[in-house]
Design an enzyme around this catalytic site. Structure first.
Site, short mmCIF file in Angstrom:
data_model
loop_
_atom_site.label_atom_id
_atom_site.label_comp_id
_atom_site.label_asym_id
_atom_site.label_seq_id
_atom_site.Cartn_x
_atom_site.Cartn_y
_atom_site.Cartn_z
N ASN A 275 0.81 -1.23 0.00
CA ASN A 275 0.00 0.00 0.00
C ASN A 275 0.84 1.28 0.00
OD1 ASN A 275 0.15 -1.24 2.87
ND2 ASN A 275 -0.06 0.95 3.24
N THR A 276 2.16 1.15 0.22
CA THR A 276 3.00 2.34 0.25
C THR A 276 4.45 1.96 -0.02
OG1 THR A 276 3.57 4.29 1.60
CG2 THR A 276 3.45 2.20 2.76
N TYR B 107 15.23 -4.54 14.82
CA TYR B 107 15.03 -4.42 13.36
C TYR B 107 16.16 -5.16 12.65
CZ TYR B 107 14.69 -2.26 8.73
OH TYR B 107 14.59 -2.05 7.37
N1 LIG Z 1 13.26 2.51 3.25
C1 LIG Z 1 14.50 2.08 3.42
O1 LIG Z 1 15.48 2.88 3.41
C2 LIG Z 1 14.78 0.62 3.58
C3 LIG Z 1 16.12 0.23 3.74
C4 LIG Z 1 16.40 -1.13 3.89
C5 LIG Z 1 15.38 -2.06 3.88
N2 LIG Z 1 14.08 -1.66 3.73
C6 LIG Z 1 13.04 -2.70 3.74
O2 LIG Z 1 12.17 -2.52 2.63
C7 LIG Z 1 10.87 -3.00 2.95
C8 LIG Z 1 9.84 -1.94 2.59
O3 LIG Z 1 10.13 -0.79 3.35
P1 LIG Z 1 9.56 0.66 3.06
O4 LIG Z 1 10.70 1.58 3.21
O5 LIG Z 1 8.76 0.67 1.82
O6 LIG Z 1 8.62 0.84 4.34
P2 LIG Z 1 7.22 1.56 4.58
O7 LIG Z 1 7.02 2.71 3.65
O8 LIG Z 1 7.16 1.83 6.05
O9 LIG Z 1 6.18 0.41 4.21
C9 LIG Z 1 6.10 -0.73 4.98
C10 LIG Z 1 4.92 -1.57 4.55
O10 LIG Z 1 4.84 -2.71 5.41
C11 LIG Z 1 3.49 -2.83 5.84
N3 LIG Z 1 3.35 -3.54 7.11
C12 LIG Z 1 3.87 -3.22 8.31
N4 LIG Z 1 3.43 -4.09 9.23
C13 LIG Z 1 2.61 -4.98 8.60
C14 LIG Z 1 1.83 -6.08 9.02
N5 LIG Z 1 1.76 -6.46 10.30
N6 LIG Z 1 1.14 -6.76 8.08
C15 LIG Z 1 1.14 -6.38 6.79
N7 LIG Z 1 1.84 -5.33 6.34
C16 LIG Z 1 2.55 -4.63 7.24
C17 LIG Z 1 3.01 -1.38 5.96
O11 LIG Z 1 1.60 -1.34 6.06
P3 LIG Z 1 0.88 -0.11 6.81
O12 LIG Z 1 0.97 1.05 5.87
O13 LIG Z 1 -0.50 -0.58 7.05
O14 LIG Z 1 1.63 0.13 8.08
C18 LIG Z 1 3.57 -0.83 4.68
O15 LIG Z 1 2.75 -1.20 3.61
C19 LIG Z 1 10.89 -3.34 4.44
O16 LIG Z 1 11.03 -4.73 4.60
C20 LIG Z 1 12.12 -2.63 4.96
O17 LIG Z 1 12.70 -3.30 6.06
C21 LIG Z 1 13.76 -0.33 3.59
#
Ligand SMILES: NC(=O)c1ccc[n+]([C@@H]2O[C@H](COP(=O)([O-])OP(=O)(O)OC[C@H]3O[C@@H](n4cnc5c(N)ncnc54)[C@H](OP(=O)(O)O)[C@@H]3O)[C@@H](O)[C@H]2O)c1
Length: 322
Positions: free
Chosen positions: A46-47, A200
């Site tokens: 969703n995001t 984390y």
């Molecule tokens: N952004 C970075 O710099 C970065 C760096 C390294 C790794 N990552 C990894 O990349 C992935 C995506 O991250 P992002 O940056 O796109 O994060 P984000 O914008 O915070 O999005 C996280 C997503 O996970 C969902 N989520 C959280 N808890 C959940 C649950 N219990 N059940 C189902 N969905 C759930 C959220 O849903 P809601 O909107 O409902 O909360 C949201 O859709 C993650 O695994 C993160 O660890 C990100």
């Protein structure tokens, strides 16, 4: 004076166009592979990275199941993706990875309604926070959602992935996994920590160890499993960090907000390695690997420890009652 201005400009341009993209894990995937007739699941679509990756795969013609915990946010994202891609085969589905009941219901619904599963993208994640919360099943929520939730989901869908082979599992991890050198197996699902990124990081190294052991178990099935570090990506990831308590943690969050704002990749660039992992033909037989900057990379020594990976897998099976 002119000489100084030239030197400063060259350094500035070099930093902006070369060093920062390199340091923040930026890359561009140019492959034009089509996915017509293929079915994909993206968790947390969703995001952020999940939504952008889902849109990219929908643009390639895939049927995309956006699996999210909030149906309101999911429906809004699906409407955006459909509008952007003109692909009507994009579907919203309820999945709360913090609930084993919800994961089982989602897997059952998927099996009842879908014919195949070609790509599973385990993307959803909860980030750094120095306050621990519990999932519905009583697990510390980063290990519970980021690792155990996806572990259960993947295992419940393995039969469909095998039937649809060649198929791929992609698990989102992070470079932060380097900070975990001991998983504390005595408290695997309930490790407590006051350090913001400790739990984390533990969940993110678990993602890599999971694909390492899973890839061995999937040998000869036509199903691959790889872990992806997406780079530093400006998404909603700092939401959890904003729930941290204490002066140091809140200052750190503010500092990270500035860092993300200044040098973070946008979500489109942040989704490139995930798309590469999902579709690139050169990865057809590549499994158990850590991918970053649209190529195969090397994770930390602990993330490569096969005995640790096996122990984690066996313990995870018990924790999710498989
Ligand atoms: N952004 C970075 O710099 C970065 C760096 C390294 C790794 N990552 C990894 O990349 C992935 C995506 O991250 P992002 O940056 O796109 O994060 P984000 O914008 O915070 O999005 C996280 C997503 O996970 C969902 N989520 C959280 N808890 C959940 C649950 N219990 N059940 C189902 N969905 C759930 C959220 O849903 P809601 O909107 O409902 O909360 C949201 O859709 C993650 O695994 C993160 O660890 C990100």
């Amino acid at each position: 004076m002119l000489k100084t201005a030239i030197i400063v400009s060259v350094i500035g341009i070099g930093l902006y166009y070369f060093f920062i993209p390199f340091a923040t894990g930026s890359c561009e995937y140019y492959g034009k592979e089509r996915l017509d007739g293929k079915t994909v699941i993206v968790t947390g679509a969703n995001t952020g990275i999940g939504k952008t990756a889902a849109a990219d795969l929908a643009q390639r013609g895939a049927r995309v199941i956006c699996a999210c915990r909030s149906m309101e946010r999911c429906n809004a994202a699906v409407a955006d993706i459909k509008r952007e891609t003109n692909n009507v085969q994009v579907v919203a589905a309820k999945l709360d990875l913090g609930s084993m009941k919800s994961i089982r219901e989602f897997a059952q619904m998927f099996k009842n309604t879908e014919k195949r599963l070609d790509i599973l993208i385990n993307n959803a994640g909860i980030g750094c926070r120095n306050v621990d919360k519990k999932t519905e099943d009583g697990f510390e929520d980063r290990m519970g959602v980021n690792h155990l939730g996806h572990f259960l989901l993947t295992n419940l869908l393995l039969d469909m992935l095998k039937q649809s082979q060649p198929s791929r599992i992609v698990c989102l991890t992070s470079l932060i996994h380097w900070t975990t050198t001991d998983l504390d197996f005595d408290n695997l699902a309930n490790h407590t920590s006051t350090s913001s990124c400790d739990n984390y990081s533990r969940s993110k190294i678990a993602n890599i160890l999971f694909v390492l052991e899973l890839s061995k178990r999937l040998k000869g099935t036509g199903v691959t499993a790889n872990a992806v570090h997406p780079g530093l990506v400006q998404t909603e990831t700092l939401r959890s960090a904003r729930e941290s308590e204490g002066f140091l943690a809140t200052s750190y969050t503010k500092f990270m907000e500035v860092v993300f704002l200044l040098v973070g990749n946008d979500a489109r660039r942040g989704a490139q390695t995930t798309v590469y992992a999902a579709v690139d033909p050169s990865l057809e037989n590549v499994s158990g690997q850590f991918l970053a900057r649209c190529k195969i990379d090397t994770p930390s020594p602990y993330a490569r420890d096969e005995a640790v990976a096996k122990k984690l897998y066996d313990m995870s099976l018990k924790l999710v009652n498989l």
